[in-house]
Design an enzyme around this catalytic site. Structure first.
Site, short mmCIF file in Angstrom:
data_model
loop_
_atom_site.label_atom_id
_atom_site.label_comp_id
_atom_site.label_asym_id
_atom_site.label_seq_id
_atom_site.Cartn_x
_atom_site.Cartn_y
_atom_site.Cartn_z
N GLN A 44 0.90 -1.36 0.03
CA GLN A 44 -0.09 0.01 -0.09
C GLN A 44 0.72 1.24 -0.02
O GLN A 44 1.94 1.13 0.10
CB GLN A 44 -0.89 0.13 1.15
CG GLN A 44 -0.18 -0.32 2.59
CD GLN A 44 -1.05 -0.97 3.46
OE1 GLN A 44 -2.28 -0.91 3.58
NE2 GLN A 44 -0.46 -1.59 4.59
N TYR B 117 -9.98 4.16 19.90
CA TYR B 117 -10.11 3.14 19.01
C TYR B 117 -9.31 1.92 19.80
O TYR B 117 -9.97 0.78 20.15
CB TYR B 117 -9.66 3.31 17.77
CG TYR B 117 -9.54 2.21 16.97
CD1 TYR B 117 -10.58 1.56 16.30
CD2 TYR B 117 -8.34 1.54 16.74
CE1 TYR B 117 -10.66 0.39 15.26
CE2 TYR B 117 -8.19 0.34 15.85
CZ TYR B 117 -9.22 -0.17 15.18
OH TYR B 117 -9.35 -1.39 14.53
N GLN B 118 -7.99 2.10 20.21
CA GLN B 118 -7.09 1.11 20.63
C GLN B 118 -7.57 0.42 22.04
O GLN B 118 -7.63 -0.71 22.26
CB GLN B 118 -5.73 1.71 20.92
CG GLN B 118 -5.31 2.67 19.88
CD GLN B 118 -4.49 2.02 18.63
OE1 GLN B 118 -4.91 0.90 18.44
NE2 GLN B 118 -4.36 2.92 17.68
N ASP C 86 -9.74 -1.18 6.10
CA ASP C 86 -11.10 -1.48 5.46
C ASP C 86 -10.94 -2.59 4.45
O ASP C 86 -9.92 -2.97 3.96
CB ASP C 86 -11.53 -0.16 5.10
CG ASP C 86 -11.80 1.01 6.03
OD1 ASP C 86 -12.23 0.57 6.90
OD2 ASP C 86 -11.32 2.16 5.45
N ASP D 182 0.84 -13.00 6.41
CA ASP D 182 -0.30 -12.70 6.21
C ASP D 182 -1.20 -13.37 7.41
O ASP D 182 -0.85 -14.39 7.80
CB ASP D 182 -0.63 -13.61 4.89
CG ASP D 182 -2.28 -13.84 4.91
OD1 ASP D 182 -2.74 -12.79 4.84
OD2 ASP D 182 -2.43 -14.99 4.23
N ASP E 240 -7.34 -5.71 14.18
CA ASP E 240 -7.19 -4.43 14.07
C ASP E 240 -6.66 -4.41 12.69
O ASP E 240 -5.66 -4.26 12.30
CB ASP E 240 -6.03 -4.18 15.14
CG ASP E 240 -5.82 -2.64 14.92
OD1 ASP E 240 -6.91 -2.04 14.51
OD2 ASP E 240 -4.82 -2.18 15.39
N1 JA2 Z 1 -5.67 0.87 10.82
C1 JA2 Z 1 -4.48 0.15 10.74
C2 JA2 Z 1 -4.70 -0.74 11.97
C3 JA2 Z 1 -3.73 -1.51 12.24
C4 JA2 Z 1 -2.44 -1.18 11.36
C5 JA2 Z 1 -2.39 -0.30 10.48
C6 JA2 Z 1 -3.39 0.46 10.35
C7 JA2 Z 1 -6.59 0.27 11.84
N2 JA2 Z 1 -6.06 -0.63 12.44
C8 JA2 Z 1 -8.00 0.74 12.22
C9 JA2 Z 1 -8.51 1.46 10.96
C10 JA2 Z 1 -9.91 1.60 10.70
C11 JA2 Z 1 -10.27 2.46 9.43
C12 JA2 Z 1 -11.44 3.06 9.11
N3 JA2 Z 1 -11.68 3.70 7.94
#
Ligand code: JA2
Length: 312
Positions: free
Chosen positions: A54, A84-85, A182, A160, A179
């Site tokens: 990416q 979030y975490q 999208d 993976d 975690d």
């Molecule tokens: N994004 C990450 C991750 C772990 C590693 C790298 C990127 C997330 N966890 C949560 C993303 C939520 C996306 C909402 N559009």
């Protein structure tokens, strides 16, 4: 697959053919939230790269601190990452007594590891992240997240998540935390039924999983599919919870919380509260507490209707 990062003479930056950075503002655009974009003012672009999986950007925003962007989508900001975490970690781990072995899939920024490490009962934390650039960038620019990698209980695997789960002995983990980014991009498989079957196999009886499960405002169709799959696979319980994260699309994000058949898990009533023990810690919780844990499972009527009727 990821497209190229292109910078033009006017300073605009395009990812996957979309102009994400124009005149000093980052705008988050995706077919997953058509017709809307959330923008953050940029103070400085700190890193731009392209991994095997990416496009990666780190910028300093004027109001949310540093921001990690993958393929044009915001993954973490310094200011709101706590919501979030803390929720994706403590919703599952506070719902079972004495979690000992925990697997994190994705989470290469280290923030979930930092949260899992608060649980003194935990003996082993395995993390499987597909993209080593995410880990490297986090260690360099997000030390308050990457601190999670310093815990001696952590084992980091770059690879993976599906392959990792296939290699795991059945019934190994008390909890699995998914975690992920999208479902458009490298995380696509982590939203499909075969993946959930592998997670269930990796869990002990009465073990728990918590996965990133998108927004009730934008993705009810995705959530409905996940719920249907999980009801077929997880014979303990299947629940949806949500929280606010201002820099995620629509400002909310949800989690799928399920348990395997075995000792019953009542996610709405945490049996392993962390509030008291962590208050002595040098890095106190900013968001999670036992009340917000229970409240996270209360759903707006429109979402409750879909999730409760997705049983068959
Ligand atoms: N994004 C990450 C991750 C772990 C590693 C790298 C990127 C997330 N966890 C949560 C993303 C939520 C996306 C909402 N559009």
């Amino acid at each position: 697959m990821a497209g190229a990062v292109n910078s033009s003479s006017d300073g605009s930056v395009a990812q996957n053919g979309i102009n994400t950075i124009v005149q000093g503002w980052f705008s988050e655009m995706s077919p997953m939230w058509p017709g809307e974009a959330h923008s953050l003012k940029i103070e400085e672009i700190i890193f731009q790269g392209k991994s095997d999986y990416q496009d990666v950007i780190v910028f300093k925003s004027s109001t949310y601190g540093k921001v990690l962007v993958l393929d044009g989508v915001i993954q973490v900001t310094e200011r709101d990452e706590c919501a979030y975490q803390e929720m994706i970690t403590h919703l599952p781990l506070c719902s079972i007594p004495n979690p000992r072995k925990v697997l994190v899939i994705g989470g290469g920024d280290g923030g979930v590891l930092r949260e899992v490490a608060r649980h003194t009962s935990v003996e082993q934390i395995d993390l499987c992240e597909i993209d080593s650039m995410v880990v490297e960038v986090s260690k360099k620019y997000f030390p308050s997240l990457a601190v999670g990698f310093e815990d001696p209980r952590v084992n980091l695997h770059i690879g993976d998540g599906v392959a990792f789960l296939k290699s795991v002995t059945e019934g190994t983990y008390d909890a699995v935390i998914v975690d992920s980014s999208d479902p458009i991009g490298p995380a696509e498989e982590l939203f499909k039924k075969p993946f959930f079957e592998l997670v269930a196999r990796a869990l002990r009886p009465g073990g728990v999983v918590c996965t990133q499960a998108e927004s009730i405002w934008l993705h009810m169709h995705i959530i409905e599919d996940i719920v249907k799959n999980c009801r077929q696979i997880f014979k303990g319980s299947v629940n949806y919870a949500w929280t606010t994260v201002p820099t995620y699309p629509s400002g909310v994000i949800g989690f799928m919380l399920c348990s395997t058949e075995g000792p019953a898990v009542d996610f709405r009533h945490p049996v392993n509260p962390i509030d008291a023990q962590e208050s002595q810690c040098d890095r106190p919780l900013k968001f999670y507490n036992s009340e917000i844990h229970s409240a996270a499972f209360c759903l707006p009527s429109f979402a409750r209707k879909v999730i409760e009727s997705s049983s068959k």
